[in-house]
Design an enzyme around this catalytic site. Sequence first.
Site, PDB file in Angstrom:
ATOM      1  N   TYR A   1     -30.151  15.267 -21.114  1.00  0.00           N
ATOM      2  CA  TYR A   1     -30.022  15.509 -22.556  1.00  0.00           C
ATOM      3  C   TYR A   1     -28.577  15.806 -22.927  1.00  0.00           C
ATOM      4  CZ  TYR A   1     -35.121  16.316 -22.222  1.00  0.00           C
ATOM      5  OH  TYR A   1     -36.464  16.220 -21.977  1.00  0.00           O
TER       6      TYR A   1
ATOM      7  N   HIS B   1     -37.214  14.837 -13.067  1.00  0.00           N
ATOM      8  CA  HIS B   1     -37.455  14.253 -14.388  1.00  0.00           C
ATOM      9  C   HIS B   1     -38.307  12.990 -14.349  1.00  0.00           C
ATOM     10  CE1 HIS B   1     -35.428  14.281 -18.625  1.00  0.00           C
ATOM     11  NE2 HIS B   1     -36.710  14.068 -18.691  1.00  0.00           N
TER      12      HIS B   1
END
Length: 299
Positions: A50, A106
């Site tokens: 992010y 992730h």
Amino acid sequence: MPFKTIKLNDGRQIPEIGFGTWKIPQDVTSQQVQQGIEVGFDHVDTAQVYRNEVEAGQGIRDTGLKREQLWITTKWSGVDDKPVRQSCLESLEKLGVDYVDLYLIHSPRLCKGDIAGTWAQFELLKKEGLVKSIGVSNFTVDDLKTLLKTAKIKPVVNQILLHPYVIKQQTPLLEFMQDHDIAPEGYSSLIPLTSRTGGPVDKPVADIGKRLKVEPEQVLLAWSRAKGAIIITTSSRKDRLERYLAVGDIHLTDEDVDAIDRAGKKGEKDKAMREMAMSGARYLVLAGLGLWAVGKLVL
């Protein structure tokens, strides 16, 4: 009753709802994280990819809360091909903390065919105390089976896409996770409102909302909670965040959940049929062009 906590398979308690930082621009991340916490969120979810961990950490510090008052999750996203331990240390530095409560893989594709080896590195991070709990994200049933074959420490959560239009494909995964005491974390539960409006889910959600006197987004988050999921959601608006937290007092009946499930499955089927029709149309067009080209050659 407001949101509480869920006991994980390692004995720790995780808040039932978290403020997510996915897609939040860097220049507003700290302010939005601070606002989320001040509204009442005590669980912040971010990730290496992010690229706003520094700003999320600043927002956390700006609240003035003690470290132990917040649950912080981040994820190894394989950014710049950095290894697990280096990535974890960099995330801790960016967030400005000595440890994170939860560290996730992730995606299974980041393991490059070595889920067992990657997970072993996560287990080492937990033993070092750099992370308190470890888990995964976007893992399928097969991915989890591969991990569990060699795992010495079981993942506490699997963070997955969870909204009514994927419930048919995700149900076997939710059932497998329940059987193995792996908690689901659901993200993008508001997809029917944000990017797939006009579908079959709209009606039951609207009907339930009208009966309960709540907003459609609250119904969808209550649906996710009814599936046993820890909710990961976000908004830049304080009033929406307050409505999200109020979902802790909303309880859907089994009939409500079933109605949304049926509508979601119908939407999945309709979408699949449209995609098949579009593929068929493209094939016919290409085939037609091919015949036209052959005809020109013959002529």
